[in-house]
Design a protein around this motif. Sequence first.
Motif, PDB file in Angstrom:
ATOM      1  N   LEU A   1      -3.768  -4.695  -7.088  1.00 31.33           N
ATOM      2  CA  LEU A   1      -2.663  -3.962  -6.187  1.00 31.33           C
ATOM      3  C   LEU A   1      -2.217  -2.524  -7.070  1.00 31.33           C
ATOM      4  O   LEU A   1      -2.187  -1.735  -6.221  1.00 31.33           O
ATOM      5  CB  LEU A   1      -1.441  -4.897  -6.327  1.00 31.33           C
ATOM      6  CG  LEU A   1      -0.534  -4.770  -5.035  1.00 31.33           C
ATOM      7  CD1 LEU A   1      -0.647  -6.055  -4.316  1.00 31.33           C
ATOM      8  CD2 LEU A   1       0.796  -4.333  -5.132  1.00 31.33           C
ATOM      9  N   ARG A   2      -2.269  -2.721  -8.290  1.00 25.80           N
ATOM     10  CA  ARG A   2      -1.877  -1.360  -8.852  1.00 25.80           C
ATOM     11  C   ARG A   2      -2.814  -0.212  -8.538  1.00 25.80           C
ATOM     12  O   ARG A   2      -2.214   0.834  -8.357  1.00 25.80           O
ATOM     13  CB  ARG A   2      -1.829  -1.529 -10.469  1.00 25.80           C
ATOM     14  CG  ARG A   2      -1.498  -0.288 -11.208  1.00 25.80           C
ATOM     15  CD  ARG A   2      -1.765  -0.581 -12.889  1.00 25.80           C
ATOM     16  NE  ARG A   2      -0.584  -1.457 -13.297  1.00 25.80           N
ATOM     17  CZ  ARG A   2       0.425  -1.354 -13.611  1.00 25.80           C
ATOM     18  NH1 ARG A   2       1.025  -0.048 -13.367  1.00 25.80           N
ATOM     19  NH2 ARG A   2       1.623  -2.131 -13.831  1.00 25.80           N
ATOM     20  N   SER A   3      -4.099  -0.668  -8.439  1.00 21.82           N
ATOM     21  CA  SER A   3      -4.944   0.457  -8.239  1.00 21.82           C
ATOM     22  C   SER A   3      -4.969   0.906  -6.656  1.00 21.82           C
ATOM     23  O   SER A   3      -4.778   2.222  -6.512  1.00 21.82           O
ATOM     24  CB  SER A   3      -6.552  -0.023  -8.240  1.00 21.82           C
ATOM     25  OG  SER A   3      -6.682  -0.977  -7.147  1.00 21.82           O
ATOM     26  N   GLN A   4      -4.518   0.060  -5.956  1.00 18.74           N
ATOM     27  CA  GLN A   4      -4.202   0.640  -4.388  1.00 18.74           C
ATOM     28  C   GLN A   4      -3.088   1.363  -4.399  1.00 18.74           C
ATOM     29  O   GLN A   4      -2.794   2.470  -3.582  1.00 18.74           O
ATOM     30  CB  GLN A   4      -4.060  -0.620  -3.581  1.00 18.74           C
ATOM     31  CG  GLN A   4      -5.488  -1.493  -3.225  1.00 18.74           C
ATOM     32  CD  GLN A   4      -6.379  -0.525  -2.520  1.00 18.74           C
ATOM     33  OE1 GLN A   4      -6.249   0.262  -2.117  1.00 18.74           O
ATOM     34  NE2 GLN A   4      -7.675  -1.116  -2.709  1.00 18.74           N
ATOM     35  N   VAL A   5      -2.028   0.945  -5.106  1.00 19.16           N
ATOM     36  CA  VAL A   5      -0.626   1.642  -5.113  1.00 19.16           C
ATOM     37  C   VAL A   5      -0.830   3.140  -5.612  1.00 19.16           C
ATOM     38  O   VAL A   5      -0.180   4.054  -5.032  1.00 19.16           O
ATOM     39  CB  VAL A   5       0.404   0.831  -5.923  1.00 19.16           C
ATOM     40  CG1 VAL A   5       1.851   1.631  -6.190  1.00 19.16           C
ATOM     41  CG2 VAL A   5       0.887  -0.351  -5.346  1.00 19.16           C
TER      42      VAL A   5
END
Length: 402
Positions: free
Chosen positions: A270-274
Motif C-alpha cells: 500500500l505504501r508504494s501505491q500511496v
Amino acid sequence: MFEHLTTAPDDPILGLNEKFKQDQREQRVNLIVGVYQDETGEIPEFRAVSEARRRISSNVKANYLGIEGDQVYAKLASELLLGADSPRFRSGNWVAAQSLGGTGGLRVVADFLARCQVTNTVWHTDPTWVNHQSIFNAAGLQTKPFPYLDSAGKGLDFPGMIAALEQIPAGHAVLLHGCCHNPTGVDPTADQWRAVIEVLQKRNLLPILDCAYQGFGDGLEADVLACRLVSEHVNEAIIVQSFSKNFSLYNQRVGAVLFLTKDSVQAGTLRSQVKAAIRANYSNPPQYGAALVRTVLGTPELRTDWQNELEAMRLRIATLRRRFSQSLREKCDHDFSHIAKQSGMFSFSGLTPEQVVRLRDEFAIYFVGNGRMNVAGLNESNLEVTTRAIAEVVGRVPVSVS
Ligand code: LMR
C-alpha cells in the motif's frame, strides 16, 4: 481552445467568503468558513505553535521531503488518532503519509482508490461537506448519499442511516465524519458508532473517516472514538486528518492520511501505491507546517500547553452555543435548542435559503447557503446583533396583548 468555457459556480463556502471580504458594511458577521476566531474576531495562534516557530527557525532545510513527507510527524499524527499504545503500531499494519491539509489527504485517498481500482463508489452522509463529492468525483469515482439527518433536520436519523448502510453493496467505500459532523454538528453516540462500525465490518464496506475537527467536539480523546473502534474492529480502513483547525494552521495545509491494513506485508504494498498517488499529484509536501506540529506533539510541555489551549477553545464554543440558543429563545418562537446540543464548530441552523439571503443582504450576516453556521465565528460583540437579525427573519415572538 477556451471558447467553449462557461463560468464555474462559486464555491459555496470559500466563494461566499470572498463576497464577505468585499462587503463594506461596518458590522459584518462572518459565520461562513470553519475557522476558530477568538473573542476579538481574530484567528489566534497557539502559544505552543509560537514557541515551536522559535525552536525550529534555524533548523528548516531547503531540500525536498520524501514523497510521504515527514515520517516522524506522520507517526505522531497517527498516534493522536489511535493512541500511542495502539496494537497497530506494534504489528505494523498501518501506513501514514503527510498530506496537504484534510482536503489534500482526501484527494490522495480518492486517487489511490481510483488508480488501484479498490472501489468505484464512495457513499457519504446526506448532507456532507460541500467539497466531498467534488474531491472523489475529480478522481473519477462516483458518490452516493445515504440518510443522516432526521426529518426535523436537528438530530441523527439513526434507523434510516443503518438501514441504508445495510443495503450498500460489499466493496464500496463509506465516508464518515470522525467527529463534529460538517455541516450539521450532529454526531452518532458511542453506541451508535459501535452499531455503524459493526455494519461496515459485516458488509465488507471500506470506512473512510474524515477527522478535521479533533478536539472541538467532546475532547481530544473522545473525538477519536470512531477512529479507535474502526482500528480495533475493521482490518482495512482509511482515516484523513487535518491540523488546520486544532493547530490553527489554516494556511500551512498540514494534514495526514492513515491507511489501516490487514497485515504489514499489505502495508508495504500500500505504501508504494500511496507514494505513486502522491507523486502524480503534488510530488511531495512542504516542510514547515508539519515541522510545527511535529515539534508541539513531540515536546511534552508544548503538547500539554497546546491541549489546554485547545480545550479552552472547545469549552468556549460550547458556551457560545448555549448563549446563542438562549438568546434566540428570548427573541423568537422558532426552536433553536438543538444548536446548544450539537458539537464542533458547525450547526445546521434550520434557516431556509431565502432567510439566509435576507440575513446577508439586509443585515450583513453571512451563513453558508444551506443554513450552516460556524458557531466559532460568534463573540460577545456580534452575538446579540446576530440573534436579533435571525429573530427578524424567522418572525419575532408575538407581543402578548393583555
Ligand atoms: C469549512 O467547511 O468551512 C472548512 O472545511 C473550510 C473549507 O475548505 O471548506
